[in-house]
Write a protein that holds these residues in place. Sequence first.
Motif, PDB file in Angstrom:
ATOM      1  N   ALA A 148       0.833  -1.202   0.000  1.00 40.90           N
ATOM      2  CA  ALA A 148       0.000   0.000   0.000  1.00 40.90           C
ATOM      3  C   ALA A 148       0.865   1.249   0.000  1.00 40.90           C
ATOM      4  CB  ALA A 148      -0.910   0.006   1.222  1.00 40.90           C
ATOM      5  N   VAL A 149       0.352   2.284  -0.676  1.00 43.78           N
ATOM      6  CA  VAL A 149       1.019   3.579  -0.664  1.00 43.78           C
ATOM      7  C   VAL A 149      -0.022   4.646  -0.337  1.00 43.78           C
ATOM      8  CG1 VAL A 149       0.698   3.909  -3.166  1.00 43.78           C
ATOM      9  CG2 VAL A 149       2.467   5.202  -1.943  1.00 43.78           C
ATOM     10  N   SER A 150       0.374   5.578   0.525  1.00 40.99           N
ATOM     11  CA  SER A 150      -0.526   6.639   0.964  1.00 40.99           C
ATOM     12  C   SER A 150       0.133   7.999   0.799  1.00 40.99           C
ATOM     13  CB  SER A 150      -0.902   6.436   2.440  1.00 40.99           C
ATOM     14  OG  SER A 150      -1.640   7.544   2.932  1.00 40.99           O
ATOM     15  N   PHE A 171       9.390   8.501  -2.402  1.00 36.31           N
ATOM     16  CA  PHE A 171       8.724   7.254  -2.021  1.00 36.31           C
ATOM     17  C   PHE A 171       9.511   6.636  -0.880  1.00 36.31           C
ATOM     18  CE2 PHE A 171       8.250   2.632  -2.301  1.00 36.31           C
ATOM     19  CZ  PHE A 171       6.866   2.493  -2.371  1.00 36.31           C
ATOM     20  N   GLU A 172       8.814   6.147   0.134  1.00 35.33           N
ATOM     21  CA  GLU A 172       9.508   5.593   1.290  1.00 35.33           C
ATOM     22  C   GLU A 172       8.712   4.438   1.886  1.00 35.33           C
ATOM     23  OE1 GLU A 172      11.663   7.350   5.308  1.00 35.33           O
ATOM     24  OE2 GLU A 172       9.865   8.341   4.552  1.00 35.33           O
ATOM     25  N   PRO A 200       3.499  -1.107   4.131  1.00 33.65           N
ATOM     26  CA  PRO A 200       3.019   0.239   3.834  1.00 33.65           C
ATOM     27  C   PRO A 200       4.135   1.131   3.300  1.00 33.65           C
ATOM     28  CG  PRO A 200       3.470   0.066   6.164  1.00 33.65           C
ATOM     29  CD  PRO A 200       3.789  -1.289   5.561  1.00 33.65           C
ATOM     30  N   SER A 201       3.723   2.187   2.611  1.00 34.82           N
ATOM     31  CA  SER A 201       4.678   3.165   2.113  1.00 34.82           C
ATOM     32  C   SER A 201       3.994   4.519   2.008  1.00 34.82           C
ATOM     33  CB  SER A 201       5.228   2.746   0.734  1.00 34.82           C
ATOM     34  OG  SER A 201       4.184   2.653  -0.212  1.00 34.82           O
ATOM     35  N   VAL A 202       4.821   5.555   1.895  1.00 30.38           N
ATOM     36  CA  VAL A 202       4.294   6.916   1.755  1.00 30.38           C
ATOM     37  C   VAL A 202       4.966   7.576   0.558  1.00 30.38           C
ATOM     38  CG1 VAL A 202       5.991   7.895   3.353  1.00 30.38           C
ATOM     39  CG2 VAL A 202       3.841   9.094   2.943  1.00 30.38           C
ATOM     40  N   GLY A 203       4.183   8.315  -0.209  1.00 30.04           N
ATOM     41  CA  GLY A 203       4.708   9.017  -1.369  1.00 30.04           C
ATOM     42  C   GLY A 203       4.641  10.516  -1.171  1.00 30.04           C
TER      43      GLY A 203
END
Length: 304
Positions: A148-150, A171-172, A200-203
């Motif tokens: 998932a990316v949020s 992106f992390e 999970p990841s965050v953009g």
Amino acid sequence: MTRTPVVFIDGEAGTTGLGIRDRLASLPVALHSIDPAHRKDPSARKEAMAAADLVVLCLPDDASREAEAMAATMGGNAPRLLDASTAFRTAPNWVYGFPELEAGQAGAIASAPRVSNPGCYPTGAIGLLRPLIDAGVLPAHYPVCINAVSGYSGGGRNLIEAHVRDGGPAFELYGLGLEHKHVPEIHKHAGLTRRPVFVPSVGHFAQGMIVSIPLHLDDLDGHVTTNDLHTVLDRHYAGQDAVRVLAPEATLSAEALAGSDRMELRVHGSPRHRQVLLSARLDNLGKGASGAAIQNIRLMLGLG
């Protein structure tokens, strides 16, 4: 004359609280607020609870537990609670606030004294998995891996400020110890018997989210096809306004539903290779937070 229900948002200055407050402006409710100087004053908070029909808790987990304990001391005068933290999402005496989860869930929310608002990532994962498991086309013991990316708006004040100020990483990945706090919620409410792997990841974008789950069709029960999975999801969510099952696309942008309270589900696949990718797209602040809360507030207050 019908009495106007009163709502108190405990923690209304946070991201989710502000989103709920904005959305409440369109509903026939009265919003009760505390002077900002007294928002952490227990007596002021208890007085606000006593004035409300429904209290929405937009607090850290420990503070939500304290608020529940405070409400419990009010006996028959205690308000109904809707909690947006992770504190009660697997608690047996709380109803899970995902109206589309199964038949009867909306009715259970409508009559419940305590409702837990789902997490953003779990909303996508559970929305994809639970209908397939209930229908018997996905085994409950399947080794599920969720990617998932949020957008960064879901990461709290420090992360938001870092991205706005510094540009943040493009992106992390995070939660790489595989102990993310949303895993128990997904495990329970998706109906899985095996703990899923969640990555999970965050953009570097403010709002939006994509949750994706790869599957090998040969590992499913029977001779399941991509169309079978789509059909199960389509039937489950037929007539639902907030969740739509759509045709697959060649590409998906996580930001496309920013500002929306809807969620889109898709089944992408390669019949030749018998592989599938399930995807859920939503706004982490919409159907993943404040939008879901408004759905539950409508049900709990009988607002249609």
